[in-house]
Scaffold this active site. Structure first.
Site, PDB file in Angstrom:
ATOM      1  N   ASP A  67       0.835  -1.197   0.000  1.00 34.90           N
ATOM      2  CA  ASP A  67       0.000   0.000   0.000  1.00 34.90           C
ATOM      3  C   ASP A  67       0.876   1.256   0.000  1.00 34.90           C
ATOM      4  O   ASP A  67       2.044   1.207   0.393  1.00 34.90           O
ATOM      5  CB  ASP A  67      -0.886   0.041   1.257  1.00 34.90           C
ATOM      6  CG  ASP A  67      -1.867  -1.119   1.301  1.00 34.90           C
ATOM      7  OD1 ASP A  67      -2.207  -1.664   0.230  1.00 34.90           O
ATOM      8  OD2 ASP A  67      -2.286  -1.471   2.415  1.00 34.90           O
TER       9      ASP A  67
HETATM   10  N1  URA Z   1      -1.267  -5.933   3.805  1.00 31.85           N
HETATM   11  C1  URA Z   1      -1.742  -4.669   3.817  1.00 31.85           C
HETATM   12  O1  URA Z   1      -2.780  -4.389   4.418  1.00 31.85           O
HETATM   13  N2  URA Z   1      -1.040  -3.730   3.177  1.00 31.85           N
HETATM   14  C2  URA Z   1       0.118  -3.976   2.529  1.00 31.85           C
HETATM   15  O2  URA Z   1       0.711  -3.057   1.981  1.00 31.85           O
HETATM   16  C3  URA Z   1       0.604  -5.281   2.523  1.00 31.85           C
HETATM   17  C4  URA Z   1      -0.116  -6.251   3.166  1.00 31.85           C
END
Ligand code: URA
Length: 241
Positions: A104
């Site tokens: 993310d």
């Molecule tokens: N899980 C998440 O919620 N975000 C990420 O970036 C990776 C795994």
């Protein structure tokens, strides 16, 4: 066998048109002989190519480990945000690498970038059970019941039942916790949604391991380096029988 102009342009020596003109100018040799035809077929693994008197170091694939910073997205192109490709050197970008899986925008840590499509495909497939380990800060106290729920398989808000995940508590206080969680899948916002399912919120998320690789702690956020031969081999081993 491949066309000379294609090989050189993939390595960043310019467009095919530009390569045609440097070849015409007599600046390129194959196995010691000046050549004049940029469409000539060569074997880049065997023939020795020089441009301007310098030997060309040929390779088809590149493999990078990045410590992804916040506010940079793991995509190859975006109209608004800076992408992980925007922050790598053009000498690597010419290989057109792409991120293996997604982190993310606000997640930091270990991201692999490669132009090896087959390896990328395998690494993100749940079939090979590649472990991804995340360090996270959570807004509330994490306890035994959470460990059990993660072990059993968390059901996400859309009804999807996650594969069993290992939750390791590093610190648990009423004001917040620190944990490590190991998952083998990569559903959208998976870790955040898993904690939401048990009534908690992830306030900081960092990927620290990807299969056999640990995040190189000498990489500051936003820095990256090429994987070593040993690291590349270990990735291939993790996704082959
Ligand atoms: N899980 C998440 O919620 N975000 C990420 O970036 C990776 C795994």
């Amino acid at each position: 066998m491949e066309r000379l102009d294609k090989v050189l342009s993939n390595l960043g020596y310019g467009s095919r048109k530009e390569i045609k003109s440097i070849v015409k100018a007599g600046l390129v040799t194959i196995d010691g002989k000046i050549i004049k035809d940029s469409s000539m077929q060569i074997d880049p693994n065997k023939n020795i190519i020089t441009v301007n008197g310098e030997e060309v170091f040929y390779r088809k694939f590149i493999y990078l480990m990045m410590n992804k910073p916040q506010d940079v997205i793991s995509a190859t192109f975006d109209n608004y945000d800076t992408t992980v490709i925007d922050i790598i050197d053009p000498s690597y970008a010419v290989f057109e690498p792409f991120p293996v899986g997604r982190l993310d925008k606000d997640t930091v840590g270990l991201l692999i970038l490669t132009n090896d499509g087959e390896l990328n495909h395998r690494l993100i497939s749940p079939k090979w059970h590649v472990d991804k380990v995340y360090y996270a800060k959570i807004d509330k106290k994490i306890g035994e019941s959470d460990i059990k729920a993660f072990e059993k398989g968390i059901v996400l808000d859309d009804g999807y039942k996650c594969m069993p995940a290992k939750l390791n508590i590093l610190k648990a206080e009423d004001t917040g916790s620190e944990i490590e969680v190991t998952i083998q899948e990569g559903k959208f916002h998976q870790v955040k949604r898993m904690f939401e399912s048990v009534g908690k919120k992830v306030i900081y998320l960092k990927r620290i391991e990807f299969g056999p690789l640990d995040l190189d702690e000498s990489l500051e956020e936003g820095e990256y380096r090429e994987l070593s031969e040993i690291e590349i081999d270990s990735l291939f081993k993790a996704v082959s029988k």
